[in-house]
Scaffold this motif. Structure first.
Motif, PDB file in Angstrom:
ATOM      1  N   PRO A  80       0.816  -1.220   0.000  1.00 23.87           N
ATOM      2  CA  PRO A  80       0.000   0.000   0.000  1.00 23.87           C
ATOM      3  C   PRO A  80       0.845   1.262   0.000  1.00 23.87           C
ATOM      4  N   LEU A  81       1.958   1.211   0.716  1.00 22.44           N
ATOM      5  CA  LEU A  81       2.833   2.381   0.786  1.00 22.44           C
ATOM      6  C   LEU A  81       3.453   2.647  -0.585  1.00 22.44           C
ATOM      7  N   VAL A  82       3.962   1.574  -1.216  1.00 21.10           N
ATOM      8  CA  VAL A  82       4.573   1.736  -2.528  1.00 21.10           C
ATOM      9  C   VAL A  82       3.532   2.257  -3.516  1.00 21.10           C
ATOM     10  N   ALA A  83       2.336   1.711  -3.431  1.00 17.91           N
ATOM     11  CA  ALA A  83       1.287   2.136  -4.351  1.00 17.91           C
ATOM     12  C   ALA A  83       1.014   3.631  -4.203  1.00 17.91           C
ATOM     13  N   GLU A  84       1.019   4.101  -2.969  1.00 15.51           N
ATOM     14  CA  GLU A  84       0.763   5.521  -2.723  1.00 15.51           C
ATOM     15  C   GLU A  84       1.890   6.382  -3.314  1.00 15.51           C
ATOM     16  N   LEU A  85       3.135   5.933  -3.103  1.00 12.25           N
ATOM     17  CA  LEU A  85       4.268   6.691  -3.633  1.00 12.25           C
ATOM     18  C   LEU A  85       4.237   6.707  -5.157  1.00 12.25           C
ATOM     19  N   LEU A  86       3.853   5.569  -5.738  1.00 10.82           N
ATOM     20  CA  LEU A  86       3.803   5.520  -7.202  1.00 10.82           C
ATOM     21  C   LEU A  86       2.686   6.435  -7.729  1.00 10.82           C
ATOM     22  N   ARG A  87       1.615   6.555  -6.959  1.00  8.54           N
ATOM     23  CA  ARG A  87       0.538   7.457  -7.379  1.00  8.54           C
ATOM     24  C   ARG A  87       1.039   8.898  -7.391  1.00  8.54           C
ATOM     25  N   ARG A 123       4.101   9.726  -7.778  1.00 10.82           N
ATOM     26  CA  ARG A 123       5.070   9.861  -8.864  1.00 10.82           C
ATOM     27  C   ARG A 123       4.338  10.037 -10.200  1.00 10.82           C
ATOM     28  N   GLU A 124       3.238   9.318 -10.363  1.00  6.89           N
ATOM     29  CA  GLU A 124       2.475   9.469 -11.605  1.00  6.89           C
ATOM     30  C   GLU A 124       1.924  10.887 -11.729  1.00  6.89           C
ATOM     31  N   ASP A 125       1.503  11.446 -10.610  1.00  7.09           N
ATOM     32  CA  ASP A 125       1.034  12.835 -10.625  1.00  7.09           C
ATOM     33  C   ASP A 125       2.152  13.755 -11.086  1.00  7.09           C
ATOM     34  N   ALA A 126       3.337  13.538 -10.519  1.00  2.82           N
ATOM     35  CA  ALA A 126       4.483  14.382 -10.872  1.00  2.82           C
ATOM     36  C   ALA A 126       4.817  14.235 -12.360  1.00  2.82           C
ATOM     37  N   ARG A 127       4.748  12.975 -12.832  1.00  2.00           N
ATOM     38  CA  ARG A 127       5.079  12.765 -14.248  1.00  2.00           C
ATOM     39  C   ARG A 127       4.052  13.465 -15.140  1.00  2.00           C
ATOM     40  N   ALA A 128       2.802  13.441 -14.698  1.00  2.00           N
ATOM     41  CA  ALA A 128       1.762  14.078 -15.493  1.00  2.00           C
ATOM     42  C   ALA A 128       2.008  15.585 -15.576  1.00  2.00           C
ATOM     43  N   ARG A 129       2.607  16.144 -14.504  1.00  2.00           N
ATOM     44  CA  ARG A 129       2.955  17.569 -14.500  1.00  2.00           C
ATOM     45  C   ARG A 129       4.278  17.830 -15.185  1.00  2.00           C
ATOM     46  N   ARG A 130       4.919  16.733 -15.662  1.00  2.00           N
ATOM     47  CA  ARG A 130       6.272  16.787 -16.231  1.00  2.00           C
ATOM     48  C   ARG A 130       7.269  17.294 -15.194  1.00  2.00           C
ATOM     49  N   VAL A 148      11.218  -0.053  -9.809  1.00  2.00           N
ATOM     50  CA  VAL A 148      10.038   0.434 -10.525  1.00  2.00           C
ATOM     51  C   VAL A 148      10.280   0.361 -12.026  1.00  2.00           C
ATOM     52  N   GLU A 149       9.314  -0.189 -12.740  1.00  2.00           N
ATOM     53  CA  GLU A 149       9.405  -0.252 -14.203  1.00  2.00           C
ATOM     54  C   GLU A 149       8.120   0.334 -14.780  1.00  2.00           C
ATOM     55  N   ASP A 150       8.274   1.286 -15.682  1.00  2.00           N
ATOM     56  CA  ASP A 150       7.093   1.868 -16.329  1.00  2.00           C
ATOM     57  C   ASP A 150       6.707   1.025 -17.534  1.00  2.00           C
ATOM     58  N   THR A 151       5.428   0.761 -17.667  1.00  2.00           N
ATOM     59  CA  THR A 151       4.941   0.037 -18.839  1.00  2.00           C
ATOM     60  C   THR A 151       3.776   0.815 -19.417  1.00  2.00           C
ATOM     61  N   PRO A 152       3.371   0.464 -20.629  1.00  2.00           N
ATOM     62  CA  PRO A 152       2.220   1.164 -21.226  1.00  2.00           C
ATOM     63  C   PRO A 152       0.985   1.070 -20.336  1.00  2.00           C
ATOM     64  N   ALA A 153       0.914   0.020 -19.526  1.00  2.00           N
ATOM     65  CA  ALA A 153      -0.257  -0.160 -18.661  1.00  2.00           C
ATOM     66  C   ALA A 153      -0.062   0.508 -17.308  1.00  2.00           C
ATOM     67  N   GLY A 154       1.005   1.287 -17.178  1.00  2.00           N
ATOM     68  CA  GLY A 154       1.259   1.930 -15.896  1.00  2.00           C
ATOM     69  C   GLY A 154       2.478   1.317 -15.232  1.00  2.00           C
ATOM     70  N   PRO A 155       2.890   1.891 -14.093  1.00  2.00           N
ATOM     71  CA  PRO A 155       4.102   1.403 -13.437  1.00  2.00           C
ATOM     72  C   PRO A 155       3.902   0.044 -12.769  1.00  2.00           C
ATOM     73  N   ARG A 156       4.956  -0.763 -12.823  1.00  2.00           N
ATOM     74  CA  ARG A 156       4.978  -2.030 -12.090  1.00  2.00           C
ATOM     75  C   ARG A 156       6.141  -1.935 -11.123  1.00  2.00           C
ATOM     76  N   TRP A 157       6.061  -2.706 -10.067  1.00  2.00           N
ATOM     77  CA  TRP A 157       7.207  -2.710  -9.163  1.00  2.00           C
ATOM     78  C   TRP A 157       7.401  -4.110  -8.592  1.00  2.00           C
ATOM     79  N   HIS A 158       8.620  -4.364  -8.161  1.00  2.00           N
ATOM     80  CA  HIS A 158       8.911  -5.614  -7.474  1.00  2.00           C
ATOM     81  C   HIS A 158      10.098  -5.410  -6.553  1.00  2.00           C
TER      82      HIS A 158
END
Length: 455
Positions: A408-415, A417-424, A443-453
């Motif tokens: 859940p924590l990683v998911a929140e951070l990735l959210r 990060r996605e906001d930041a990327r959207a703002r460039r 973290v790996e970005d894919t066309p379907a959104g970020p994945r992490w492991h």
RNA sequence: GGCCGGGUAGCCAAGUGGUAAGGCAAGGGCCUGCAAAGCCCCUACGCGCGGGUUCGAUUCCCGCCCCGGCCUCCA
């Protein structure tokens, strides 16, 4: 299934005593200390053989002994002021625990030498009665020259053995070649009563007695490290066949040894790597990849970089399993059939694990191609076939449970990060990714959104 | 000295009497905001050395060299 047989020096069809049922005995550890990397190979090779045969629908009965009475155990116990049995008990546990971590299936039966003194005494008694062994002052020796086939397994000629050249032979032996079946007790050593007075068994006799007890005469496969061919296995054959008049084991399987940067692994050289440390650092899949990347009868040399290569290879496999995660499993049967055929051909031919690895790599490459082209059923089939065949070799690709708690924590951070990327705002985005990376989250970005492991 | 393995690209490693699987690394390209992952391309005129057999040998035969193991209760 064809396997090299040390006894005949040829690759031969494995023809079990009972069709479809393989009885296998493997020399296990002398529990005098924690296992090192060298001990893993003779455990992994039979493990892979067993898993493969079982996958092909054979029954396998796997026996691996534990040598829990021996000079080195006694010496260690004395140095540490402990009872030898306590030392043996501790390192038996360590061995079992590390084999489990390595993913080696536990043997069906793991007999201990000290639990079979009665069987050994019976065997020795029989050999004495037959004139194949003799007692001298509480010791009992096997009369090597009484066994005509001595030397057949190791390709040695009794008359050319240089017994006594390197070590002063016991002058009580009738012949320097003779070896101990029973050793009279020395003060302070563990001992058991016997017809020849208190004492303890010699090393070789335990395997003869325990293999006979659990597998009977003429069982199918006897395995161990190449360094055991002579004298250990030669002596087992002599004792067993002298006593029964029947063949002891049909097929002898020996793995080549491990070296470190070209040098033998030994305490005196100081290049021993503990199995436990290697497992901590690399994990079971990487170690297994390393061992199986070479044919079991080829020497395996470890040097800096070798583990890294194995790690990269396993990383490629894991990446595909992640990439194909969650795909529907409507399979393409032709894909599996071709891979299984190549895999089986490799494994049937004397356990060709390097070729089997090639099949796995080809599945992964094909899977990625299908994935990229959007052919999900084929990509799923590649994944499922890969997991099946990798599983036959003992690889395990579990869900990344490590990350479950922080998910859940990683998911929140990735959210964020996605906001930041959207703002460039790439400074913020990259900072989040870097911090996660430092914490071990890739973290790996894919066309379907970020994945992490985790990893 | 005897016996047993091994010597194939920068590294690891299959394999075959008819012209060298697979992986890692390196280089180029695609994709990406950048990465990562992935994909494509590229990488041994040559398989320890010297003879021989053969239409043809890395693969068979002979000789030799090098490395490792065992010959001591080492996995």
């Amino acid at each position: 299934m064809r396997l090299y047989n040390t006894l005949t020096r040829r690759v031969e069809e494995l023809r079990p005593r009972e069709p479809g049922r393989v009885a296998m005995y493997v020399c296990g550890p002398t529990v005098q200390g924690a296992p090192h990397l060298g001990h893993a190979r003779p455990a992994l090779v039979p493990d892979v053989l067993r898993r493969y045969l079982q996958w092909r629908g054979w029954d396998v009965l796997h026996v691996r002994n534990v040598t829990d009475v021996d000079d080195k155990i006694i010496a260690r116990a004395e140095a540490e002021g402990r009872h030898p049995a306590a030392v043996a008990e501790e390192y038996t546990r360590v061995y079992d625990e590390q084999m489990a971590r390595l993913g080696v299936l536990p043997p069906h039966i793991a007999p201990r030498a000290t639990g079979h003194i009665i069987e050994m005494i019976a065997l020795i008694t029989r050999l004495v009665e037959l004139g194949s062994a003799y007692e001298v002052g509480g010791d009992v020796f096997f009369r090597v020259r009484s066994f005509p086939r001595y030397g057949r397994l190791s390709g040695r000629d009794v008359d050319e053995l240089r017994a006594g050249e390197r070590v002063e032979p016991d002058e009580r032996k009738a012949d320097p070649l003779d070896f101990a079946l029973w050793k009279a007790a020395k003060p302070g050593e563990p001992s058991w009563p016997s017809p020849w007075g208190p004492g303890r068994p010699g090393w070789h006799v335990e395997c003869s007695a325990m293999a006979a007890k659990y597998l009977g005469e003429g069982f199918d496969v006897h395995g161990g490290g190449q360094d055991l061919v002579f004298p250990h296995h030669e002596n087992e054959i002599a004792q067993s066949e002298a006593a029964t008049g029947r063949p002891f084991a049909r097929h002898w399987l020996h793995n080549a040894l491990l070296s470190m940067s070209g040098a033998k692994m030994s305490k005196s050289v100081g290049n021993i790597v503990a199995l436990g440390e290697a497992l901590d650092r690399w994990g079971p899949n990487v170690l297994r990849q390393l061992y199986l990347s070479a044919h079991y009868r080829s020497p395996l040399d470890l040097h800096p970089g070798r583990l890294a290569e194995a790690s990269a290879a396993v990383g490629r496999w894991e990446a595909y399993v992640r990439a194909a995660e969650g795909l529907d499993a409507r399979s393409d049967p032709s894909l599996r059939a071709g891979a299984v055929e190549a895999f089986t051909a490799a494994m049937d031919d004397d356990l060709g694990t390097p070729r089997a690895h090639a099949v796995l790599f080809e599945l992964v490459t094909a899977g990625h191609e299908h994935l990229q082209a959007g052919r999900e059923p084929q990509a799923a089939a590649a994944r499922d076939t890969f997991l099946e065949l990798a599983g036959v070799l003992g690889y395990a690709f579990g869900a990344a449970s490590d990350g479950a708690r922080v998910g859940p924590l990683v998911a929140e951070l990735l959210r964020l990060r996605e906001d930041a990327r959207a703002r460039r705002d790439f400074t913020t985005a990259d900072s989040i990714r870097d911090r996660l990376s430092e914490a071990g989250v890739v973290v790996e970005d894919t066309p379907a959104g970020p994945r992490w492991h985790v990893g």
